[in-house]
Design a protein around this motif. Sequence first.
Motif, short mmCIF file in Angstrom:
data_model
loop_
_atom_site.label_atom_id
_atom_site.label_comp_id
_atom_site.label_asym_id
_atom_site.label_seq_id
_atom_site.Cartn_x
_atom_site.Cartn_y
_atom_site.Cartn_z
N ASN A 307 -43.54 15.91 10.51
CA ASN A 307 -44.66 16.84 10.37
C ASN A 307 -44.89 17.08 8.88
O ASN A 307 -44.28 16.41 8.04
N THR A 308 -45.77 18.01 8.54
CA THR A 308 -46.12 18.20 7.13
C THR A 308 -44.92 18.57 6.30
O THR A 308 -44.71 18.04 5.20
N ASP A 309 -44.08 19.48 6.84
CA ASP A 309 -42.87 19.87 6.11
C ASP A 309 -41.99 18.67 5.84
O ASP A 309 -41.40 18.56 4.78
N ALA A 310 -41.92 17.80 6.83
CA ALA A 310 -41.04 16.64 6.68
C ALA A 310 -41.54 15.74 5.57
O ALA A 310 -40.76 15.23 4.78
N LYS A 311 -42.86 15.56 5.49
CA LYS A 311 -43.38 14.64 4.47
C LYS A 311 -43.25 15.23 3.07
O LYS A 311 -42.94 14.51 2.12
N GLU A 312 -43.47 16.55 2.94
CA GLU A 312 -43.21 17.18 1.64
C GLU A 312 -41.73 17.13 1.34
O GLU A 312 -41.32 16.85 0.22
N GLY A 313 -40.92 17.42 2.38
CA GLY A 313 -39.48 17.51 2.18
C GLY A 313 -38.88 16.20 1.74
O GLY A 313 -38.00 16.19 0.89
N ILE A 314 -39.36 15.08 2.29
CA ILE A 314 -38.74 13.80 1.94
C ILE A 314 -38.99 13.49 0.47
O ILE A 314 -38.11 12.94 -0.20
N LEU A 315 -40.16 13.89 -0.05
CA LEU A 315 -40.41 13.66 -1.48
C LEU A 315 -39.45 14.47 -2.33
O LEU A 315 -38.87 13.97 -3.29
N LEU A 316 -39.26 15.74 -1.93
CA LEU A 316 -38.31 16.58 -2.66
C LEU A 316 -36.90 16.02 -2.52
O LEU A 316 -36.12 15.99 -3.47
N TYR A 317 -36.60 15.54 -1.32
CA TYR A 317 -35.24 15.06 -1.05
C TYR A 317 -34.93 13.82 -1.88
O TYR A 317 -33.88 13.74 -2.51
N VAL A 318 -35.85 12.84 -1.87
CA VAL A 318 -35.54 11.62 -2.63
C VAL A 318 -35.46 11.94 -4.12
O VAL A 318 -34.64 11.36 -4.83
N THR A 319 -36.26 12.91 -4.60
CA THR A 319 -36.17 13.28 -6.01
C THR A 319 -34.82 13.90 -6.32
O THR A 319 -34.12 13.47 -7.26
N ALA A 320 -34.43 14.88 -5.50
CA ALA A 320 -33.17 15.57 -5.75
C ALA A 320 -32.01 14.60 -5.66
O ALA A 320 -31.12 14.57 -6.52
N TYR A 321 -32.03 13.78 -4.62
CA TYR A 321 -30.92 12.85 -4.40
C TYR A 321 -30.85 11.80 -5.51
O TYR A 321 -29.79 11.51 -6.04
N SER A 322 -32.02 11.23 -5.88
CA SER A 322 -32.01 10.19 -6.90
C SER A 322 -31.53 10.75 -8.23
O SER A 322 -30.67 10.15 -8.88
N PHE A 323 -32.06 11.90 -8.64
CA PHE A 323 -31.67 12.47 -9.93
C PHE A 323 -30.17 12.71 -9.97
O PHE A 323 -29.47 12.31 -10.90
N ALA A 324 -29.65 13.36 -8.92
CA ALA A 324 -28.22 13.71 -8.93
C ALA A 324 -27.37 12.45 -8.91
O ALA A 324 -26.40 12.34 -9.68
N THR A 325 -27.72 11.49 -8.07
CA THR A 325 -26.86 10.31 -7.94
C THR A 325 -26.92 9.43 -9.17
O THR A 325 -25.90 8.86 -9.59
N ILE A 326 -28.10 9.33 -9.79
CA ILE A 326 -28.19 8.56 -11.04
C ILE A 326 -27.28 9.17 -12.09
O ILE A 326 -26.55 8.47 -12.80
N GLY A 327 -27.27 10.50 -12.16
CA GLY A 327 -26.41 11.17 -13.14
C GLY A 327 -24.95 10.89 -12.90
O GLY A 327 -24.20 10.56 -13.83
#
Lengths: 458, 128
Positions: A307-327
Motif C-alpha cells: 500500500n502507500t505506506d509500504a511504497k514510501e517505507g521501502i524507499l526509507l528502508y533501502v536508504t537507511a539500510y544501504s547507508f548503515a551497511t556501507i558504513g
Amino acid sequence: MNALILSAVFGVVMMFSGILLKQKSAVRNLAIAGILLLLVSNVLETYGTAFFKVNVNGMMYFDRLALFFNTIVFVSALLYFLLTAKDMEKVGVNYAEYFALIFFILCGITLTSSFKSLLILFLGIEIISIPLYILTGTDKRNLKSNEASLKYLLLGAFSTGLMLMGIALIYGAKGTFSTEGANLVTDKPSVLLVAGMILLLFSMSFKASAAPFHFWTPDVYDGAPTVFTSFMATIVKAAVFIAFIRLFDEAFGTLRAQWQLWIAVITAATLFIGNITAVFQQSVKRMLAYSSIAQAGFMLLSLYAMNTDAKEGILLYVTAYSFATIGIFAVLARMNDYTFDGFNGLAQKDPLVAGSLTVFLLSLAGIPLTAGFLAKFYMLKATIATPQGLWLAIFAILMAAVSVYYYFRVIQAMYFKEGDDAKAPETTPVFRGTLVILAALVILLGIFPDLLLHWFYF
Amino acid sequence: MSHKKGSQLIAQGSKLKKGMPINYYIFLSLALFAIGIVGVLTRRNAIIIFMCIELMLNAVNLLLVAFSKMHHAANVAVNATAGTDGQLFVFFIMVVAAAEVSVGLAIIVMMYRNIHSVDVNFLNRLKH
C-alpha cells in the motif's frame, strides 16, 4: 534516461581510463566525478531537464519512483566510492576495470527501476548480475573468492533460467511482455499465467536472497572481496527489491490473492532463518551476510502489504539500510581481523570510527532516533493495515528483538572489552569525514524522515 | 473440376498452416527444461552444469518462438506484426547467454588453474 545513458558511457570511459591514466588516484577521482555527474543529471531529470529524448516504445517509464530511487542509489554509490574506493587497490591490479563494472551495474539498476516490459526487467537483472560474477571473483589467487564466484554464477544463471521460463509462460498467456498487459485479468487467471508468476516470484526471491533461496548469500558475501560485498549487499540488493515491488505491483497487482500467501511464508522464513543463523556467527562479515538476509525479510513486508505506506517505507528502508551497511563494511574492509574479537577495544583506539559504527549498528537494529527505527516502523505500520497482517508484524518484531543481540555484540566488543595492542585501522581524513557525514545522515533521517519523503512528492 | 481441386488445395494449405497444437510445444520445452534442471541439480562437473543451464535457456527460446507463432496466427488480422516481440526476446536471450558463457568459462578456467579440477564438490571451503 539521463542516468541510463551516462552510466553506460561512463563504464566505457572508465575502461579506457585504465590505459590512459597512469595514477590510481586519477582513476579514482574520475570515477567520483562520474558518479557526481550521474547524480546531478538524474536530479535534473527529476525537475524536468532530460538531455536525451529516446523513443523507448513504452518499454520503460521514468516516473517519480524510478527517478527518486535512482537518486538514492547514486547518493549511496557516491558515499560508497568516497569510503571504499581506496581499498579496491588492495584487491588486484585492474583498478579501473572495477569501476567500469560498477558503472555497468549502475546502468542495470536504472533499467530495473524503470522497466515497463519484462524484457527490460530481464536485461536489467542480467546487466546487474554478470558484472557481479566478475567482481566476486576478482581476488583470483584466493580459493574462497573463486568458489564464491563460481557458486554465484551457477546459481545465478540457474535462477535466470527460471525467470525466463516464467516470462515465456506469461507471454504465452497474455501475448505481450508489457507489465500493464499482464495486469488485465478479467475473471479466472489461466494456469500459464499463475505458473509464470510463481516462477518469477521464485527467481526474484533468489536474487533478493529471500529464505528458501538464500543459501548462496552467506557463501558469496563471505568469499567476495569485502569492498565488493559492500556494494552487493546494499545498492544491488536495493535495486532488486525495487524491481520486485514494481513487478508485483504493476504486473500482478490484480493477482494478489494468488501470491500474498506465498510472500507471507517467504517473509516469515526469511526473518527467522536470517536472524537466528546470524546469532551463531563468529565472523562479522558472515554475520553481516545473514543480517542482510534478515533485513531482506523486513523489506519483503512491503511487498506483502503493497500500500502507500509500504511504497514510501521501502524507499526509507533501502536508504537507511544501504547507508548503515556501507558504513559498517567500509570500516570492516580496513580491519585486519574479521572476527568479533577483532573489534575489541576499538573505542579506545579510534573513538570517532567506533562512534560512527555504533550509530550504524543501532540503525540496523532499529533503535529509535536512527533511520532504521522509522524504516521498520513504516514497514510494520503498512503490514498491520492489511487484513491478516497482524501476526506477521508481531513475528517481525520478535525477530527484530533477536537481531539486537548480534548487532550489540559488536558494540560490546568495541566499548567493553580490552583490545590487544593490534593497531587501529588506518584512516584518511576523507574516510573519517565521510563516515561522520554518513552517521549524521542516519541520525538526521531518523529524526526527520520527511526530509527524504518530501522529495518523493515535492 | 478445377474449382474443386483449388478448394482442396486451400483446405490442405489451411491444415498445414494450423500445424501442431501448441500443447505439444509446451510439453516439449517443459521436458527439455526439466532435463536441464535435473542436470543442474545432480551433475558434479561445472561444465556439464553449465551445459544444462544452456539447455534450460534453449527450452525457453523454443517456447517463446512457438508462442510467438501462435499469437501471430491468432492476431494477424488485427495487427500484421503481432507476436514478433516473442522472437525478438529470443535474440536478447541468446546475447545474454553468450555473455554469461564467456564470463562463466573464464571463472571455471580461473578455478581450474588454482585447483586443477572442475568438480563442484570442491565448493565447500566456505561452509564453516
